[in-house]
Design a protein around this motif. Sequence first.
Motif, short mmCIF file in Angstrom:
data_model
loop_
_atom_site.label_atom_id
_atom_site.label_comp_id
_atom_site.label_asym_id
_atom_site.label_seq_id
_atom_site.Cartn_x
_atom_site.Cartn_y
_atom_site.Cartn_z
N LYS A 1 -5.49 4.84 7.39
CA LYS A 1 -6.32 6.03 7.55
C LYS A 1 -6.53 6.63 6.17
N GLY A 2 -7.77 7.04 5.91
CA GLY A 2 -8.04 7.62 4.60
C GLY A 2 -9.41 8.25 4.54
N THR A 3 -9.69 8.81 3.39
CA THR A 3 -10.95 9.48 3.14
C THR A 3 -11.88 8.54 2.39
N ASN A 4 -13.13 8.45 2.85
CA ASN A 4 -14.11 7.63 2.14
C ASN A 4 -14.33 8.21 0.75
N ILE A 5 -14.29 7.37 -0.26
CA ILE A 5 -14.51 7.86 -1.63
C ILE A 5 -15.73 7.21 -2.27
N GLU A 6 -16.39 6.29 -1.57
CA GLU A 6 -17.63 5.70 -2.05
C GLU A 6 -18.64 5.66 -0.92
N GLU A 7 -19.87 6.08 -1.23
CA GLU A 7 -20.93 6.06 -0.24
C GLU A 7 -21.51 4.66 -0.12
N LEU B 1 0.82 -1.22 0.00
CA LEU B 1 0.00 0.00 0.00
C LEU B 1 0.85 1.27 0.00
N GLN B 2 0.38 2.27 -0.75
CA GLN B 2 1.03 3.58 -0.79
C GLN B 2 0.00 4.67 -0.61
N VAL B 3 0.44 5.82 -0.12
CA VAL B 3 -0.45 6.97 0.01
C VAL B 3 -1.01 7.31 -1.37
N GLY B 4 -2.32 7.53 -1.44
CA GLY B 4 -2.98 7.83 -2.70
C GLY B 4 -3.66 6.63 -3.33
N ASP B 5 -3.31 5.42 -2.88
CA ASP B 5 -3.98 4.22 -3.38
C ASP B 5 -5.43 4.19 -2.89
N SER B 6 -6.26 3.46 -3.61
CA SER B 6 -7.62 3.20 -3.15
C SER B 6 -7.63 1.81 -2.52
N LEU B 7 -8.29 1.70 -1.38
CA LEU B 7 -8.36 0.44 -0.66
C LEU B 7 -9.81 0.15 -0.31
N ARG B 8 -10.29 -1.03 -0.67
CA ARG B 8 -11.64 -1.47 -0.32
C ARG B 8 -11.49 -2.63 0.65
N ALA B 9 -12.14 -2.48 1.81
CA ALA B 9 -12.03 -3.52 2.83
C ALA B 9 -13.28 -3.56 3.69
N SER B 10 -13.52 -4.72 4.27
CA SER B 10 -14.64 -4.90 5.19
C SER B 10 -14.23 -4.41 6.57
N THR B 11 -15.16 -3.76 7.26
CA THR B 11 -14.88 -3.23 8.58
C THR B 11 -16.16 -3.22 9.40
N ILE B 12 -16.03 -2.97 10.68
CA ILE B 12 -17.19 -2.84 11.55
C ILE B 12 -17.28 -1.39 12.00
N ARG B 13 -18.47 -0.80 11.85
CA ARG B 13 -18.69 0.61 12.20
C ARG B 13 -19.80 0.70 13.24
N VAL C 1 -6.10 6.23 0.47
CA VAL C 1 -5.15 6.03 1.57
C VAL C 1 -4.38 7.31 1.86
N GLU C 2 -4.39 7.71 3.14
CA GLU C 2 -3.63 8.87 3.61
C GLU C 2 -2.42 8.45 4.42
N THR C 3 -2.59 7.45 5.29
CA THR C 3 -1.46 6.91 6.06
C THR C 3 -1.65 5.41 6.22
N VAL C 4 -0.54 4.71 6.31
CA VAL C 4 -0.55 3.26 6.52
C VAL C 4 0.40 2.97 7.68
N ASP C 5 -0.08 2.16 8.64
CA ASP C 5 0.73 1.82 9.80
C ASP C 5 0.58 0.33 10.06
N ASP D 1 -10.84 15.21 -3.11
CA ASP D 1 -11.74 15.83 -2.14
C ASP D 1 -11.62 15.10 -0.82
N GLU D 2 -11.61 15.79 0.30
CA GLU D 2 -11.50 15.20 1.62
C GLU D 2 -12.75 14.46 2.04
N ASP D 3 -12.47 13.54 2.67
CA ASP D 3 -13.31 12.70 3.26
C ASP D 3 -13.52 12.65 4.37
#
Length: 188
Positions: free
Chosen positions: A84-90, A33-45, A69-73, A186-188
Motif C-alpha cells: 500500500k502506498g501513495t502514487n508518486i508518478e502520474e 521492501l521498507q516503508v518509505g521506499d519507492s516501488l515501481r510495478a505493473s498492475t491492473i486498474r 511504500v506505506e505498508t507491506v504485507d 505529499d499524500e497520494d
Amino acid sequence: MKLLHKDIEKDNAGQVTLIPEEAEDMWHSYNLLQVGDSLRASTIRKVQTESSTGSVGSSRVRTTLTLCVETVDFDSQACQLRVKGTNIEENQYVKVRNISHVEKAADALAIDTLLISDNLFRHQDVPTRSRYVRLVDNVRDNGGNVRIFSSLHVSGEQLTQLSGVAAILRFPIPDLSEPEDLSSSDED
C-alpha cells in the motif's frame, strides 16, 4: 529472482530492478521492501470513462505505478505481496494528488468551494486524514463551502480518479501554476 539492474551507494541508498521468477521470490521481495521506499510495478486498474452522452463504462487496463511504500504485507497462503502506498508518478490512468496547491489557496482565503472525496476525508492513515480535516476546517472557518463526494457515486469516483480534492476559487492565485518540488512527502 532475476536481478536486472543494481545501483547501490555506500550508504545503502540506491535502486535495484528485480523480476520474480517463482512464487517464493515474493517472500524475498517482502523482506527487501521498507516503508518509505519507492516501488515501481505493473498492475491492473479499473478505469471508468464517460461518453459524450453521459453513459459511464469501465474497463481493466494494465499500467505501471510508482508508489511511496506505506505498508507491506505478505500472504503466505497465496505467496502474494501486497503493498500500500501513495502514487508518486502520474500516468494516463493515475493522477498524483497535489494537495499543497489547494492548501496554498486555502491559506490565501481564495477557496469558495472545496470538493473532496470521502475516501480522503475518512482516510485510514491518521496523519493523512488529519491533514484533510484541517483543510476542510480551514475552508469552513474562512467562509468557504465544502462538498464531500461519496466514492459510491459516479461524481465521487470521478473526483477520486482526478485527485480526490479540487477547489473553486474566489480569485486567481498566480503562483499555483508553478511546479512543485516532488521531494516533499505529499499524500497520494
